[in-house]
Design a protein around this motif. Structure first.
Motif, PDB file in Angstrom:
ATOM      1  N   UNK A 290       0.820  -1.213   0.000  1.00 20.45           N
ATOM      2  CA  UNK A 290       0.000   0.000   0.000  1.00 20.45           C
ATOM      3  C   UNK A 290       0.857   1.267   0.000  1.00 20.45           C
ATOM      4  N   UNK A 291       2.088   1.151   0.494  1.00 17.78           N
ATOM      5  CA  UNK A 291       2.949   2.331   0.641  1.00 17.78           C
ATOM      6  C   UNK A 291       3.901   2.531  -0.539  1.00 17.78           C
TER       7      UNK A 291
ATOM      8  N   UNK B 118      -2.011   4.691   7.470  1.00 23.18           N
ATOM      9  CA  UNK B 118      -2.500   5.166   6.181  1.00 23.18           C
ATOM     10  C   UNK B 118      -3.223   6.516   6.218  1.00 23.18           C
ATOM     11  N   UNK B 119      -3.706   6.917   7.408  1.00 17.79           N
ATOM     12  CA  UNK B 119      -4.659   8.029   7.344  1.00 17.79           C
ATOM     13  C   UNK B 119      -4.037   9.358   6.918  1.00 17.79           C
TER      14      UNK B 119
ATOM     15  N   UNK C  77     -12.197   9.779   2.356  1.00 20.83           N
ATOM     16  CA  UNK C  77     -12.193   8.306   2.308  1.00 20.83           C
ATOM     17  C   UNK C  77     -12.394   7.800   3.735  1.00 20.83           C
ATOM     18  N   UNK C  78     -13.173   6.752   3.884  1.00 17.42           N
ATOM     19  CA  UNK C  78     -13.419   6.191   5.218  1.00 17.42           C
ATOM     20  C   UNK C  78     -12.460   5.040   5.475  1.00 17.42           C
ATOM     21  N   UNK C  79     -11.842   5.061   6.645  1.00 11.58           N
ATOM     22  CA  UNK C  79     -10.997   3.937   7.041  1.00 11.58           C
ATOM     23  C   UNK C  79     -11.771   3.082   8.035  1.00 11.58           C
ATOM     24  N   UNK C  80     -11.879   1.790   7.753  1.00  9.73           N
ATOM     25  CA  UNK C  80     -12.574   0.871   8.665  1.00  9.73           C
ATOM     26  C   UNK C  80     -11.510   0.005   9.330  1.00  9.73           C
ATOM     27  N   UNK C  81     -11.535  -0.030  10.655  1.00  8.94           N
ATOM     28  CA  UNK C  81     -10.564  -0.876  11.365  1.00  8.94           C
ATOM     29  C   UNK C  81     -11.039  -2.333  11.313  1.00  8.94           C
ATOM     30  N   UNK C  82     -10.196  -3.204  10.812  1.00 11.69           N
ATOM     31  CA  UNK C  82     -10.583  -4.611  10.662  1.00 11.69           C
ATOM     32  C   UNK C  82     -10.695  -5.264  12.041  1.00 11.69           C
ATOM     33  N   UNK C  83     -11.828  -5.904  12.284  1.00 13.34           N
ATOM     34  CA  UNK C  83     -12.065  -6.469  13.622  1.00 13.34           C
ATOM     35  C   UNK C  83     -11.209  -7.702  13.882  1.00 13.34           C
TER      36      UNK C  83
END
Ligand SMILES: Nc1nc2c(ncn2[C@@H]2O[C@H](COP(=O)(O)OP(=O)(O)OP(=O)(O)O)[C@@H](O)[C@H]2O)c(=O)[nH]1
Ligand SMILES: [Mg+2]
Length: 196
Positions: free
Chosen positions: A26-27, A60-61, A68-74
């Motif tokens: 991603x980076x 990433x934020x 863009x919405x960031x969702x934290x993976x559970x």
């Protein structure tokens, strides 16, 4: 295209291990822009909202486009199918564009072309996906929201394979203008072949 865009949101999967690349994919900078930011921008240009599912929100934020919405993976590390399912629970729209974060050759123009075909997908198809010689390309295409119930059952029963889940359903084939568009950069060698 405008009508479709309203009923379409993007989910980007960014919770993989990048073990073959040896660094977080991603980076990786493509023309100075992190790959995840590049994919998120395409999502914003082609759909009404973008959701990124990842365990690494803090990483990433700072660079993803605002809004863009960031969702934290559970439950991180369970693979792309579970990541998709978790993100799907946050949104409700007729269609979802699902994208991996490791697609350096993807372009806005190509995705916009795909949108034109979305209106003609038969009602019974739960997804509109490219196909290669091994099967469907599950991480660069469209899913109907109503696939959620079937996905829930499949995961509850221990399923983790996109290919196996997709085999249970009618899928419409999406024609891609050039197979290179779907290049996954999984390894350092893959990076040498990208279009830039
Ligand atoms: N949110 C989420 N995304 C995932 C998960 N596993 C893979 N992905 C994403 O799915 C896409 C395809 O992943 P792969 O390229 O197959 O695998 P990877 O884990 O990133 O890399 P390898 O460790 O080299 O297999 C990438 O965008 C990954 O970030 C997961 O458990 N959760
Ligand atoms: Mg990959």
């Amino acid at each position: 295209m405008k009508t479709v865009k309203k009923v379409l949101k993007t989910i980007i999967l960014a919770g993989g291990k990048s073990s073959r690349m040896g660094e977080d994919k991603a980076l990786i900078l493509i023309q100075g822009v992190p790959l995840l930011a590049r994919i998120a921008t395409i999502g914003q240009q082609c759909t009404s909202e973008v959701y990124i599912i990842t365990p690494w929100i803090d990483r990433y934020q700072s660079f993803i486009p605002p809004e863009c919405h960031l969702i934290r993976e559970e439950t991180p590390g369970q693979g792309p199918l579970v990541g998709f399912f978790q993100a799907l629970n946050y949104i409700k729209t007729d269609w979802i564009l699902l994208l991996a974060c490791d697609l350096p050759n993807l372009t806005k123009i190509e995705v916009q072309r795909w949108l034109d075909g979305l209106e003609n997908v038969p009602e019974d198809a739960i997804a509109f996906l490219p196909k290669n010689s091994h099967g469907w390309e599950p991480l660069c295409g469209f899913y109907r929201y109503r696939c959620l119930n079937s996905l829930d059952k499949f995961i509850q029963a221990g399923g983790r394979s996109f290919q196996k889940w997709l085999k249970e359903h009618p899928i419409e084939k999406l024609i891609v203008s050039d197979p290179q568009i779907l290049l996954n950069c999984n390894t350092p060698d893959d990076l040498l072949t990208i279009n830039y």
